[in-house]
Design a protein around this motif. Structure first.
Motif, PDB file in Angstrom:
ATOM      1  N   ALA A   1      -0.289  -6.788 -12.451  1.00 28.71           N
ATOM      2  CA  ALA A   1      -1.552  -6.726 -13.230  1.00 28.71           C
ATOM      3  C   ALA A   1      -2.333  -7.839 -12.850  1.00 28.71           C
ATOM      4  N   SER A   2      -2.221  -9.265 -12.274  1.00 29.82           N
ATOM      5  CA  SER A   2      -2.624 -10.225 -12.563  1.00 29.82           C
ATOM      6  C   SER A   2      -2.743 -10.463 -11.055  1.00 29.82           C
ATOM      7  N   ALA A   3      -1.839 -10.569 -10.405  1.00 32.35           N
ATOM      8  CA  ALA A   3      -1.580 -11.002  -8.901  1.00 32.35           C
ATOM      9  C   ALA A   3      -1.791  -9.933  -8.141  1.00 32.35           C
ATOM     10  N   PHE A   4      -2.152  -8.400  -8.351  1.00 30.78           N
ATOM     11  CA  PHE A   4      -2.726  -7.540  -7.542  1.00 30.78           C
ATOM     12  C   PHE A   4      -3.895  -7.236  -7.965  1.00 30.78           C
ATOM     13  N   LEU A   5      -5.039  -7.571  -8.865  1.00 32.72           N
ATOM     14  CA  LEU A   5      -6.152  -8.148  -8.711  1.00 32.72           C
ATOM     15  C   LEU A   5      -6.480  -9.952  -8.050  1.00 32.72           C
ATOM     16  N   ASN A   6      -5.876 -10.424  -8.104  1.00 35.70           N
ATOM     17  CA  ASN A   6      -6.149 -11.483  -8.212  1.00 35.70           C
ATOM     18  C   ASN A   6      -6.016 -12.277  -6.313  1.00 35.70           C
ATOM     19  N   LEU A   7      -4.965 -11.365  -5.751  1.00 38.96           N
ATOM     20  CA  LEU A   7      -5.228 -10.924  -4.070  1.00 38.96           C
ATOM     21  C   LEU A   7      -5.991 -10.092  -3.949  1.00 38.96           C
ATOM     22  N   GLY A   8      -6.842  -9.478  -4.388  1.00 40.64           N
ATOM     23  CA  GLY A   8      -7.828  -9.160  -3.900  1.00 40.64           C
ATOM     24  C   GLY A   8      -7.679  -7.686  -3.019  1.00 40.64           C
ATOM     25  N   TYR A   9      -6.622  -6.828  -3.914  1.00 37.19           N
ATOM     26  CA  TYR A   9      -6.444  -5.636  -3.784  1.00 37.19           C
ATOM     27  C   TYR A   9      -6.798  -4.907  -4.770  1.00 37.19           C
ATOM     28  N   GLN A  10      -7.069  -3.083  -5.032  1.00 40.71           N
ATOM     29  CA  GLN A  10      -8.389  -2.727  -5.066  1.00 40.71           C
ATOM     30  C   GLN A  10      -7.833  -1.290  -5.816  1.00 40.71           C
ATOM     31  N   PHE A  11      -7.418  -0.931  -7.051  1.00 40.75           N
ATOM     32  CA  PHE A  11      -6.763   0.121  -7.345  1.00 40.75           C
ATOM     33  C   PHE A  11      -7.813   1.246  -6.541  1.00 40.75           C
ATOM     34  N   CYS A  12      -8.521   1.479  -6.161  1.00 42.73           N
ATOM     35  CA  CYS A  12      -8.983   2.769  -5.935  1.00 42.73           C
ATOM     36  C   CYS A  12      -8.537   3.110  -4.141  1.00 42.73           C
ATOM     37  N   ASN A  13      -7.780   2.118  -3.757  1.00 40.73           N
ATOM     38  CA  ASN A  13      -7.303   1.916  -2.170  1.00 40.73           C
ATOM     39  C   ASN A  13      -5.368   2.277  -2.407  1.00 40.73           C
ATOM     40  N   VAL A  14      -4.790   2.396  -3.951  1.00 41.07           N
ATOM     41  CA  VAL A  14      -4.006   3.178  -3.971  1.00 41.07           C
ATOM     42  C   VAL A  14      -3.795   4.242  -3.936  1.00 41.07           C
ATOM     43  N   ALA A  15      -2.810   4.674  -2.919  1.00 45.62           N
ATOM     44  CA  ALA A  15      -2.167   6.202  -2.799  1.00 45.62           C
ATOM     45  C   ALA A  15      -0.784   6.818  -3.762  1.00 45.62           C
ATOM     46  N   GLY A  16      -1.423   7.803  -3.959  1.00 44.70           N
ATOM     47  CA  GLY A  16      -0.319   8.211  -4.743  1.00 44.70           C
ATOM     48  C   GLY A  16       0.858   9.282  -4.221  1.00 44.70           C
ATOM     49  N   VAL A  17       2.198   8.640  -4.460  1.00 39.22           N
ATOM     50  CA  VAL A  17       3.007   9.453  -3.701  1.00 39.22           C
ATOM     51  C   VAL A  17       4.530  10.302  -4.860  1.00 39.22           C
ATOM     52  N   SER A  18       5.242  10.822  -3.932  1.00 40.05           N
ATOM     53  CA  SER A  18       5.914  11.455  -4.399  1.00 40.05           C
ATOM     54  C   SER A  18       7.708  11.310  -4.599  1.00 40.05           C
ATOM     55  N   ASP A  19       7.811   9.473  -3.320  1.00 43.60           N
ATOM     56  CA  ASP A  19       9.107   9.225  -3.043  1.00 43.60           C
ATOM     57  C   ASP A  19       9.315   7.535  -3.333  1.00 43.60           C
ATOM     58  N   TYR A  20       7.673   7.685  -4.666  1.00 47.25           N
ATOM     59  CA  TYR A  20       7.958   6.143  -4.501  1.00 47.25           C
ATOM     60  C   TYR A  20       9.033   5.469  -4.711  1.00 47.25           C
ATOM     61  N   TYR A  21      10.595   5.901  -5.856  1.00 50.77           N
ATOM     62  CA  TYR A  21      11.667   5.489  -5.523  1.00 50.77           C
ATOM     63  C   TYR A  21      12.793   5.117  -4.916  1.00 50.77           C
ATOM     64  N   SER A  22      12.551   5.704  -3.551  1.00 54.87           N
ATOM     65  CA  SER A  22      13.198   6.119  -2.727  1.00 54.87           C
ATOM     66  C   SER A  22      13.076   4.747  -1.739  1.00 54.87           C
ATOM     67  N   TYR A  23      11.434   4.452  -1.345  1.00 51.57           N
ATOM     68  CA  TYR A  23      12.192   2.991  -0.955  1.00 51.57           C
ATOM     69  C   TYR A  23      12.704   1.596  -1.434  1.00 51.57           C
ATOM     70  N   THR A  24      13.652   0.833  -1.249  1.00 52.62           N
ATOM     71  CA  THR A  24      13.671   0.185  -1.261  1.00 52.62           C
ATOM     72  C   THR A  24      13.102  -1.262  -1.744  1.00 52.62           C
ATOM     73  N   VAL A  25      13.232  -1.408  -3.285  1.00 53.21           N
ATOM     74  CA  VAL A  25      12.820  -2.505  -3.804  1.00 53.21           C
ATOM     75  C   VAL A  25      13.106  -3.904  -3.493  1.00 53.21           C
ATOM     76  N   GLY A  26      11.461  -5.132  -3.337  1.00 49.41           N
ATOM     77  CA  GLY A  26      12.037  -5.985  -2.812  1.00 49.41           C
ATOM     78  C   GLY A  26      11.562  -6.893  -3.923  1.00 49.41           C
ATOM     79  N   SER A  27      11.157  -7.903  -3.924  1.00 51.49           N
ATOM     80  CA  SER A  27      10.920  -9.017  -5.030  1.00 51.49           C
ATOM     81  C   SER A  27       9.323  -9.048  -5.158  1.00 51.49           C
ATOM     82  N   PRO A  28       9.374  -8.713  -6.283  1.00 53.50           N
ATOM     83  CA  PRO A  28       7.860  -8.750  -7.093  1.00 53.50           C
ATOM     84  C   PRO A  28       7.141  -9.774  -6.915  1.00 53.50           C
ATOM     85  N   ILE A  29       5.459  -9.362  -6.679  1.00 56.69           N
ATOM     86  CA  ILE A  29       5.006 -10.394  -6.703  1.00 56.69           C
ATOM     87  C   ILE A  29       3.927 -10.594  -7.760  1.00 56.69           C
ATOM     88  N   THR A  30       4.470 -11.464  -8.200  1.00 56.24           N
ATOM     89  CA  THR A  30       3.761 -12.203  -9.423  1.00 56.24           C
ATOM     90  C   THR A  30       2.258 -13.376  -9.509  1.00 56.24           C
TER      91      THR A  30
END
Length: 374
Positions: free
Chosen positions: A344-373
């Motif tokens: 939560a901290s990294a998302f806001l501090n890095l300048g990203y906006q909740f309103c720009n997030v796209a809801g998707v049905s295939d989220y977990y099909s994307y290979t997960v990389g290292s978390p951004i903390t």
């Protein structure tokens, strides 16, 4: 566009999520954020919806009157709202109620306490907009000058740290809102003598801050975020690949760049931005964040992007913020089709906006990389 439909539907999901979080704040590398929000999308400046709302426990209600008929300073009336509760203390964090641009940091002494330890307080004025595009200016007063890193023309993200409370008895943040302004309002900003009550423009064109942030018609506009003053661990942040940005005080003012294969590549035009990875797979200007020139010089500058970049082969292009429908975790699609989840901290501090997030049905099909903390 499908992305726009996702964004508007996502708002309901985040409202429910924020209600469950109930006034939590996060600390990462001394930079704090809050996720405590009103039902209309504003962040509570204290990081909590628990604060005093009337006499005698709050001497600074909006248009509060003086003694003996009220509870404000003798001889004056108040033209803002003083937020505090029983737990509020000096050095408590104060957060931006919405994303906006800093227009003034007061260098004067009018925000200092009238008595007590020698301290130097300040106030930060931020220009915001509502969802309908109506401009307004908000002031965050009685902050310690030494705690305020923000400068004029910095973009500050909603929910991120403005500064820390200075000395007062009791410590509080003075919130004022001036509708239909985008420039610094004329002083006085916090109080007027009783002789001015009911005379001419006796509210100094302000409105009730609490009514403003809780009114459904004033919810904040989705706009460009920023990370200019963010220093995780005292270092300069690095944004993930696919991020779109402009550079404050950069060599090419106003130029939009995309981080692509390790390079900062200028985007030739708005039409290229809208179709960055092909028709229907582009971005809006509100997806673009503001970064510092120090961070910019960490990236080699690549060739101008004048036509669509290659697809990553996934439903969402690199740079898109995504969330599983009904989920809480947010990731950015990056590195040619991977997803990296945010704290939560990294998302806001890095300048990203909740309103720009796209809801998707295939989220977990994307290979997960290292978390951004950070």
């Amino acid at each position: 566009m499908l992305k726009r439909h996702y964004r508007y539907s996502l708002v309901l999901t985040w409202i429910l999520l924020i209600a469950c979080l109930h006034a939590r704040s996060y600390v990462v590398f001394a930079q704090q954020v809050t996720t405590s929000r009103t039902s209309t999308g504003y962040f509570y400046p204290l990081g909590t919806n628990v604060f005093n709302t009337g006499c005698p426990s709050n001497g600074g209600t909006w248009l509060g009157r003086s003694y003996p008929n009220g509870c404000y300073t003798s001889g004056y009336y108040h033209i803002g709202y003083d937020m505090f509760n029983s737990s509020t203390a000096q050095n408590s964090p104060v957060f931006a109620m919405a994303t906006g641009t800093v227009i003034y940091v007061d260098s004067g002494t009018s925000w200092n306490a009238p008595s007590g330890p020698v301290t130097t307080n300040t106030a930060v004025f931020v220009s915001h907009s509502t969802s309908s595009g109506r401009p307004y200016v908000a002031v965050y007063g009685h902050l310690l000058k030494s705690s305020v890193a923000l400068k004029v023309n910095d973009v500050v993200n909603g929910g991120t740290l403005i500064g820390l409370l200075g000395y007062w008895s009791p410590p509080h943040v003075h919130i004022g809102v001036w509708p239909d302004r985008s420039t610094r309002p004329p002083a006085p900003w916090g109080r007027e003598p009783n002789s001015q009550w009911g005379v001419g423009n006796y509210t100094n064109s302000t409105t009730n801050p609490l009514a403003w942030i809780t009114g459904s018609s004033t919810q904040p506009k989705c706009q460009n975020g920023g990370s200019v003053e963010y220093r995780p661990g005292g270092t300069t942040p690095i944004h993930p690949q696919g991020t779109l940005f402009v550079v404050k005080d950069g060599p090419q003012p106003g130029t939009v760049y995309v981080l692509y294969q390790g390079q900062a590549r200028p985007i030739a035009s708005a039409s290229v931005l809208y179709q960055l990875y092909g028709v229907g797979r582009g971005f809006d200007f509100r997806d673009v964040i503001q970064i510092s020139v120090t961070e910019f010089y960490r990236y080699p500058v690549g060739a101008v992007v004048s036509s669509p970049l290659p697809s990553n082969g996934r439903n969402q292009p690199d740079g898109r913020l995504i969330q599983q429908w009904g989920g809480t975790e947010i990731s950015i699609v990056t590195d040619r089709g991977y997803r990296r989840p945010f704290s939560a901290s990294a998302f806001l501090n890095l300048g990203y906006q909740f309103c720009n997030v796209a809801g998707v049905s295939d989220y977990y099909s994307y290979t997960v990389g290292s978390p951004i903390t950070r």
